[in-house]
Design a protein around this motif. Sequence first.
Motif, PDB file in Angstrom:
ATOM      1  N   VAL A 157       0.773  -1.230  -0.012  1.00  0.00           N
ATOM      2  CA  VAL A 157       0.107  -0.089   0.085  1.00  0.00           C
ATOM      3  C   VAL A 157       1.011   1.094  -0.008  1.00  0.00           C
ATOM      4  O   VAL A 157       0.806   2.159  -0.694  1.00  0.00           O
ATOM      5  CB  VAL A 157      -0.922  -0.090   1.196  1.00  0.00           C
ATOM      6  CG1 VAL A 157      -1.517   1.314   1.205  1.00  0.00           C
ATOM      7  CG2 VAL A 157      -1.942  -1.225   1.319  1.00  0.00           C
ATOM      8  N   THR A 166      -2.746  -6.106  -6.199  1.00  0.00           N
ATOM      9  CA  THR A 166      -4.232  -6.281  -6.914  1.00  0.00           C
ATOM     10  C   THR A 166      -4.464  -7.774  -6.618  1.00  0.00           C
ATOM     11  O   THR A 166      -5.716  -7.984  -6.550  1.00  0.00           O
ATOM     12  CB  THR A 166      -3.807  -6.336  -8.395  1.00  0.00           C
ATOM     13  OG1 THR A 166      -3.499  -4.901  -8.994  1.00  0.00           O
ATOM     14  CG2 THR A 166      -5.004  -6.962  -9.328  1.00  0.00           C
ATOM     15  N   GLU A 169      -5.663  -7.749  -2.892  1.00  0.00           N
ATOM     16  CA  GLU A 169      -7.288  -7.287  -2.903  1.00  0.00           C
ATOM     17  C   GLU A 169      -8.168  -8.392  -3.407  1.00  0.00           C
ATOM     18  O   GLU A 169      -9.263  -8.619  -2.902  1.00  0.00           O
ATOM     19  CB  GLU A 169      -7.095  -6.044  -3.606  1.00  0.00           C
ATOM     20  CG  GLU A 169      -6.786  -4.838  -3.047  1.00  0.00           C
ATOM     21  CD  GLU A 169      -6.772  -3.741  -3.636  1.00  0.00           C
ATOM     22  OE1 GLU A 169      -7.236  -3.509  -4.793  1.00  0.00           O
ATOM     23  OE2 GLU A 169      -6.634  -2.598  -3.037  1.00  0.00           O
ATOM     24  N   ASP A 173     -11.180  -9.912  -1.489  1.00  0.00           N
ATOM     25  CA  ASP A 173     -12.415  -9.866  -1.830  1.00  0.00           C
ATOM     26  C   ASP A 173     -12.983 -11.419  -1.943  1.00  0.00           C
ATOM     27  O   ASP A 173     -14.616 -11.221  -1.624  1.00  0.00           O
ATOM     28  CB  ASP A 173     -12.496  -9.576  -3.158  1.00  0.00           C
ATOM     29  CG  ASP A 173     -12.317  -7.920  -3.389  1.00  0.00           C
ATOM     30  OD1 ASP A 173     -12.421  -7.299  -2.219  1.00  0.00           O
ATOM     31  OD2 ASP A 173     -11.825  -7.299  -4.325  1.00  0.00           O
ATOM     32  N   HIS A 202      -6.102   1.074   4.963  1.00  0.00           N
ATOM     33  CA  HIS A 202      -6.349   0.479   3.538  1.00  0.00           C
ATOM     34  C   HIS A 202      -7.432  -0.664   3.617  1.00  0.00           C
ATOM     35  O   HIS A 202      -8.408  -0.904   2.932  1.00  0.00           O
ATOM     36  CB  HIS A 202      -5.057   0.229   2.509  1.00  0.00           C
ATOM     37  CG  HIS A 202      -5.415  -0.521   1.388  1.00  0.00           C
ATOM     38  ND1 HIS A 202      -5.652   0.112   0.200  1.00  0.00           N
ATOM     39  CD2 HIS A 202      -5.478  -1.829   1.022  1.00  0.00           C
ATOM     40  CE1 HIS A 202      -6.023  -0.612  -0.807  1.00  0.00           C
ATOM     41  NE2 HIS A 202      -5.795  -1.828  -0.384  1.00  0.00           N
ATOM     42  N   TRP A 203      -6.761  -1.742   4.376  1.00  0.00           N
ATOM     43  CA  TRP A 203      -7.533  -3.085   4.551  1.00  0.00           C
ATOM     44  C   TRP A 203      -8.748  -2.872   5.187  1.00  0.00           C
ATOM     45  O   TRP A 203      -9.929  -3.345   4.980  1.00  0.00           O
ATOM     46  CB  TRP A 203      -6.721  -3.954   5.007  1.00  0.00           C
ATOM     47  CG  TRP A 203      -5.530  -4.252   3.962  1.00  0.00           C
ATOM     48  CD1 TRP A 203      -4.152  -4.070   4.167  1.00  0.00           C
ATOM     49  CD2 TRP A 203      -5.833  -4.939   2.671  1.00  0.00           C
ATOM     50  NE1 TRP A 203      -3.421  -4.642   3.226  1.00  0.00           N
ATOM     51  CE2 TRP A 203      -4.388  -4.814   2.343  1.00  0.00           C
ATOM     52  CE3 TRP A 203      -6.998  -5.294   2.086  1.00  0.00           C
ATOM     53  CZ2 TRP A 203      -4.224  -5.554   1.155  1.00  0.00           C
ATOM     54  CZ3 TRP A 203      -6.710  -5.722   0.693  1.00  0.00           C
ATOM     55  CH2 TRP A 203      -5.334  -5.978   0.436  1.00  0.00           C
ATOM     56  N   GLU A 205     -10.680  -0.181   5.493  1.00  0.00           N
ATOM     57  CA  GLU A 205     -11.740   0.494   4.483  1.00  0.00           C
ATOM     58  C   GLU A 205     -12.145  -0.170   3.287  1.00  0.00           C
ATOM     59  O   GLU A 205     -13.209  -0.073   2.976  1.00  0.00           O
ATOM     60  CB  GLU A 205     -11.126   1.854   4.022  1.00  0.00           C
ATOM     61  CG  GLU A 205     -10.917   2.949   5.054  1.00  0.00           C
ATOM     62  CD  GLU A 205      -9.937   4.230   4.883  1.00  0.00           C
ATOM     63  OE1 GLU A 205      -9.408   4.027   3.707  1.00  0.00           O
ATOM     64  OE2 GLU A 205      -9.668   5.077   5.755  1.00  0.00           O
ATOM     65  N   HIS A 206     -11.083  -1.260   2.872  1.00  0.00           N
ATOM     66  CA  HIS A 206     -11.457  -1.976   1.778  1.00  0.00           C
ATOM     67  C   HIS A 206     -12.777  -2.784   2.258  1.00  0.00           C
ATOM     68  O   HIS A 206     -13.590  -3.214   1.575  1.00  0.00           O
ATOM     69  CB  HIS A 206     -10.221  -2.989   1.272  1.00  0.00           C
ATOM     70  CG  HIS A 206     -10.459  -3.752   0.269  1.00  0.00           C
ATOM     71  ND1 HIS A 206     -10.303  -3.239  -1.168  1.00  0.00           N
ATOM     72  CD2 HIS A 206     -10.975  -4.937   0.180  1.00  0.00           C
ATOM     73  CE1 HIS A 206     -10.655  -4.166  -1.854  1.00  0.00           C
ATOM     74  NE2 HIS A 206     -11.038  -5.357  -1.452  1.00  0.00           N
ATOM     75  N   ASP A 209     -15.847  -0.977   2.719  1.00  0.00           N
ATOM     76  CA  ASP A 209     -16.506  -0.713   1.394  1.00  0.00           C
ATOM     77  C   ASP A 209     -17.296  -1.735   0.717  1.00  0.00           C
ATOM     78  O   ASP A 209     -18.486  -1.664   0.121  1.00  0.00           O
ATOM     79  CB  ASP A 209     -15.490  -0.098   0.223  1.00  0.00           C
ATOM     80  CG  ASP A 209     -14.576   1.289   0.725  1.00  0.00           C
ATOM     81  OD1 ASP A 209     -15.466   1.884   1.450  1.00  0.00           O
ATOM     82  OD2 ASP A 209     -13.798   1.671   0.194  1.00  0.00           O
ATOM     83  N   ARG A 210     -16.662  -2.979   0.761  1.00  0.00           N
ATOM     84  CA  ARG A 210     -17.198  -3.935   0.111  1.00  0.00           C
ATOM     85  C   ARG A 210     -18.402  -4.579   0.847  1.00  0.00           C
ATOM     86  O   ARG A 210     -19.653  -4.872   0.476  1.00  0.00           O
ATOM     87  CB  ARG A 210     -16.416  -5.380   0.478  1.00  0.00           C
ATOM     88  CG  ARG A 210     -15.132  -5.272  -0.736  1.00  0.00           C
ATOM     89  CD  ARG A 210     -15.629  -5.302  -2.091  1.00  0.00           C
ATOM     90  NE  ARG A 210     -14.322  -5.110  -3.074  1.00  0.00           N
ATOM     91  CZ  ARG A 210     -14.130  -3.767  -3.617  1.00  0.00           C
ATOM     92  NH1 ARG A 210     -14.475  -2.836  -3.199  1.00  0.00           N
ATOM     93  NH2 ARG A 210     -12.910  -3.788  -4.303  1.00  0.00           N
ATOM     94  N   THR A 240     -13.533   4.313  11.285  1.00  0.00           N
ATOM     95  CA  THR A 240     -13.047   2.977  10.666  1.00  0.00           C
ATOM     96  C   THR A 240     -12.839   1.940  11.620  1.00  0.00           C
ATOM     97  O   THR A 240     -13.311   1.061  11.308  1.00  0.00           O
ATOM     98  CB  THR A 240     -11.642   3.263  10.132  1.00  0.00           C
ATOM     99  OG1 THR A 240     -11.705   4.630   9.338  1.00  0.00           O
ATOM    100  CG2 THR A 240     -11.173   2.176   9.287  1.00  0.00           C
TER     101      THR A 240
END
Length: 444
Positions: A157, A166, A169, A173, A202-203, A205-206, A209-210, A240
């Motif tokens: 990150v 990529t 993530e 996912d 980053h993780w 929020e990832h 978001d999902r 967060t």
Amino acid sequence: MTDRVHRSPENPWYWSYDDAPVLLLGGTDKDNLFQWTGDRLHDHLDQLVEAGGNFVRNTLSERKEEDVSPFERDDDGTYDLREWNDSYWNRLSEFLDATAERDIVVELTPWDQHDFVGSRWEAHPWNPVNNDTLPEDALPATGGDHWQDRIAFFRTVEENNDIVLTHQERFIDEVLSYSLDSGNVIYNVTNEGWAGIEWELHWAEHVLDRAEERGVHVDIADMNMTPENSVRKVIEHPDTFSYVEVSQHNQHFAGASGQDHWDNLQTWRGDVQDAIGPRPFNNVKIYGGFDGGNDAAGDAEQAVRWFWRNVLAGCAACRFHRQVAEGDEGWGIGGSERALTHIQSVRMIEETVDLCSLTPRQDLLVDAAPNEAYCVAAPGDSYVVYFPTGGEVTLCLEDESYRLRYLDTETATWANDETTDAGTEILLTPPKNPNPVAVLTAES
């Protein structure tokens, strides 16, 4: 489970099912429990539930020979990060179903730095020399045999390493495609995180978001190597990180023992209360092994005392760390008979008092020496006093008569059932058994 686990609106220091505060307790023998299948998994979970447990840890690790990888492997042994290994994902699905059926909350940790150390990294699918997906220079080694020496994997990150990020993530996912449908899951980004706030945010929020895309709410934290940092980051990023993971407080290297252990928890709770309001404090790892040979982890006696101080200090989740395994050091007492008996003892107290509604009240102990006794109470209604090593203390009371019982937590049995005379003080003299607890409830 009839509802997603979430912070209790009634008492946000705790978790909730259907808005009823619930204390999460656990003790299991494996950190990546999803790698067990069939009767081995189900029997272990059933033993936990029978004792009153409802909380497990699950890292997405693949450290042991019996574990499987998320990635498909070619005939020559080379991994392909673009192809999934169905066996891994079937195990995860079975585990999530089995825990949900039993109303067990899972603290799911996707990243564990200890998976990327020394010989583990040499054989790891993410190591470019072991897969046909990443260029050999995608994750440059920095030398050494400590997990922090695998820093490149946890700098994707910060360094905008999109080639690896990529695939990271994509892996997360795929995990979320299973876990977001499970209402019994909360998330912890990293085990003993050290990589820094960019990685953690980053993780987190990832995942958020999902979850939002799926139309569900989830709770997430990041366990730092030092518990103070875990507390600080929740205060600094309250939108967060929604709970505090302070497991590293329950061991010698980064934690504390005795009165300091209790006092630190009260200080941190006060800091969180003042800054952002109450949040659950989780301890998915309470160290202390049977063999006592691991100086950092401590021994089984310390594990039990850490457990009880956490429970009475107002922590929302407490789990005994994994038992010693072949070739491993003594890190915890896991799902042992002793651990399950202490979980059962807490549930016996909950049958008598509403433990989640009580608050720490050391001021009610008149003459307690440091680490002699710990008190939680709803004055005039109920009092619970824990004695780590025995002793006797004077407890201040509202002027009522009370039912007094002592619980032998090592056998989960009650003793010395009596009714006290009305008065404003009582001398508590517990039986000379390890870790006794006095419970007083108003007679009127």
